[in-house]
Design a protein around this motif. Sequence first.
Motif, PDB file in Angstrom:
ATOM      1  N   GLU A  96       0.812  -1.189   0.028  1.00 18.71           N
ATOM      2  CA  GLU A  96      -0.155   0.089  -0.068  1.00 18.71           C
ATOM      3  C   GLU A  96       0.727   1.233   0.218  1.00 18.71           C
ATOM      4  O   GLU A  96       0.313   2.440   0.118  1.00 18.71           O
ATOM      5  CB  GLU A  96      -0.916   0.069   0.991  1.00 18.71           C
ATOM      6  CG  GLU A  96      -1.856  -0.957   1.137  1.00 18.71           C
ATOM      7  CD  GLU A  96      -3.330  -0.581  -0.045  1.00 18.71           C
ATOM      8  OE1 GLU A  96      -2.984   0.554  -0.506  1.00 18.71           O
ATOM      9  OE2 GLU A  96      -3.999  -1.521  -0.172  1.00 18.71           O
ATOM     10  N   SER A 122      -2.855   4.628   1.720  1.00 17.51           N
ATOM     11  CA  SER A 122      -3.379   3.456   0.879  1.00 17.51           C
ATOM     12  C   SER A 122      -3.079   3.768  -0.671  1.00 17.51           C
ATOM     13  O   SER A 122      -3.815   4.701  -1.169  1.00 17.51           O
ATOM     14  CB  SER A 122      -4.775   3.283   1.185  1.00 17.51           C
ATOM     15  OG  SER A 122      -5.274   2.287   0.256  1.00 17.51           O
ATOM     16  N   SER A 124      -4.098   1.823  -2.873  1.00 17.48           N
ATOM     17  CA  SER A 124      -5.142   1.394  -3.542  1.00 17.48           C
ATOM     18  C   SER A 124      -6.349   2.283  -3.917  1.00 17.48           C
ATOM     19  O   SER A 124      -6.827   2.317  -4.581  1.00 17.48           O
ATOM     20  CB  SER A 124      -5.603   0.002  -3.120  1.00 17.48           C
ATOM     21  OG  SER A 124      -5.740   0.132  -1.673  1.00 17.48           O
ATOM     22  N   GLU A 128      -8.075   4.151  -6.855  1.00 16.93           N
ATOM     23  CA  GLU A 128      -9.456   3.537  -6.913  1.00 16.93           C
ATOM     24  C   GLU A 128     -10.253   4.984  -6.913  1.00 16.93           C
ATOM     25  O   GLU A 128     -11.351   5.040  -7.500  1.00 16.93           O
ATOM     26  CB  GLU A 128     -10.128   2.703  -5.879  1.00 16.93           C
ATOM     27  CG  GLU A 128      -9.474   1.229  -6.093  1.00 16.93           C
ATOM     28  CD  GLU A 128      -9.709   0.576  -4.996  1.00 16.93           C
ATOM     29  OE1 GLU A 128     -10.344   1.134  -4.071  1.00 16.93           O
ATOM     30  OE2 GLU A 128      -9.051  -0.610  -4.822  1.00 16.93           O
ATOM     31  N   ARG A 194       1.761   2.647 -11.737  1.00 17.16           N
ATOM     32  CA  ARG A 194       0.849   1.581 -11.230  1.00 17.16           C
ATOM     33  C   ARG A 194       1.507   0.261 -11.518  1.00 17.16           C
ATOM     34  O   ARG A 194       1.300  -0.512 -10.750  1.00 17.16           O
ATOM     35  CB  ARG A 194      -0.395   1.819 -11.992  1.00 17.16           C
ATOM     36  CG  ARG A 194      -1.199   3.111 -11.867  1.00 17.16           C
ATOM     37  CD  ARG A 194      -2.682   3.124 -12.630  1.00 17.16           C
ATOM     38  NE  ARG A 194      -3.423   4.364 -12.221  1.00 17.16           N
ATOM     39  CZ  ARG A 194      -4.741   4.374 -12.242  1.00 17.16           C
ATOM     40  NH1 ARG A 194      -5.608   3.164 -11.995  1.00 17.16           N
ATOM     41  NH2 ARG A 194      -5.233   5.688 -12.059  1.00 17.16           N
ATOM     42  N   GLY A 197       3.978   0.065  -8.582  1.00 20.87           N
ATOM     43  CA  GLY A 197       3.327   0.193  -7.283  1.00 20.87           C
ATOM     44  C   GLY A 197       4.057   0.869  -6.323  1.00 20.87           C
ATOM     45  O   GLY A 197       4.113   0.386  -5.126  1.00 20.87           O
TER      46      GLY A 197
END
Length: 258
Positions: A96, A122, A124, A128, A194, A197
């Motif tokens: 994360e 986070s 993610s 999102e 992305r 990460g």
Amino acid sequence: MTHDIDTARMQRAPGPRGLTAMAGFAGMAVLLTIFAPPAMAAVFTPPEGCTLEITIQNRGCTVSQHYRCSADTPGDQRVTIFTPEGPVYQSRIDRETRWMESTNLRNGIRDVLEARAADHASFSTLIETGRDDFDFWTLSNDGQRLRHVGRDELPGESVTIDGVALEITRFELTTFSETGEALIRREGQQFISRAHGRFYGGVERSEDWTGMVEESNDSPVTFSFPGEAGFGATTPEYDCDLQMVHLHRPAETARIDG
């Protein structure tokens, strides 16, 4: 935020994903002109059980080595940052991109993320929703606890650097002492990948509790992968011939809103 690069200013206060350490030399103007001869070039070898994945040359006269270790929790990533003087900083993030631990290799100070937080960072959530707020604490091996509160946002801007697709982020971050005093306020833009990460450095402005203001650029310039030229190189290549001066301005004329 990347904050593990937080590179040429590896001084004291940690932060999410390896926040740029700044407070140790706060109040000190630094004039730096460095010439690193090619003969001093070396190749980075990660610790046993670890695999080097990317070498990145950054603005601000640093080069970062990104690697993973089999003994770590799956998804964890590590980085070691080099200046012309050698390795100065290393950190570990999780999947994360939470900043889990960080070590200033110059003074031995190590900071770790406290397990409990009002709102952990986070990656993610950022991907999102386009925004991630965070509010967490870190603890150093000299007993200092620091609180880090801020946010990352994706304004919808993309860029390609050396063939790597990146998205631009905007961030704000305030680091507080355990007693609630605001120590460092930071704002600026960084980059995320992305595919990788993780976050990478960018352009930012910071102000500490003394009113000292610093503007920096730690943006990536080149990415080297296994088998490519520059992979594992430890000698920085960009901005090393520039005079880098920490600017001092009164807090009244250099405020950061928010």
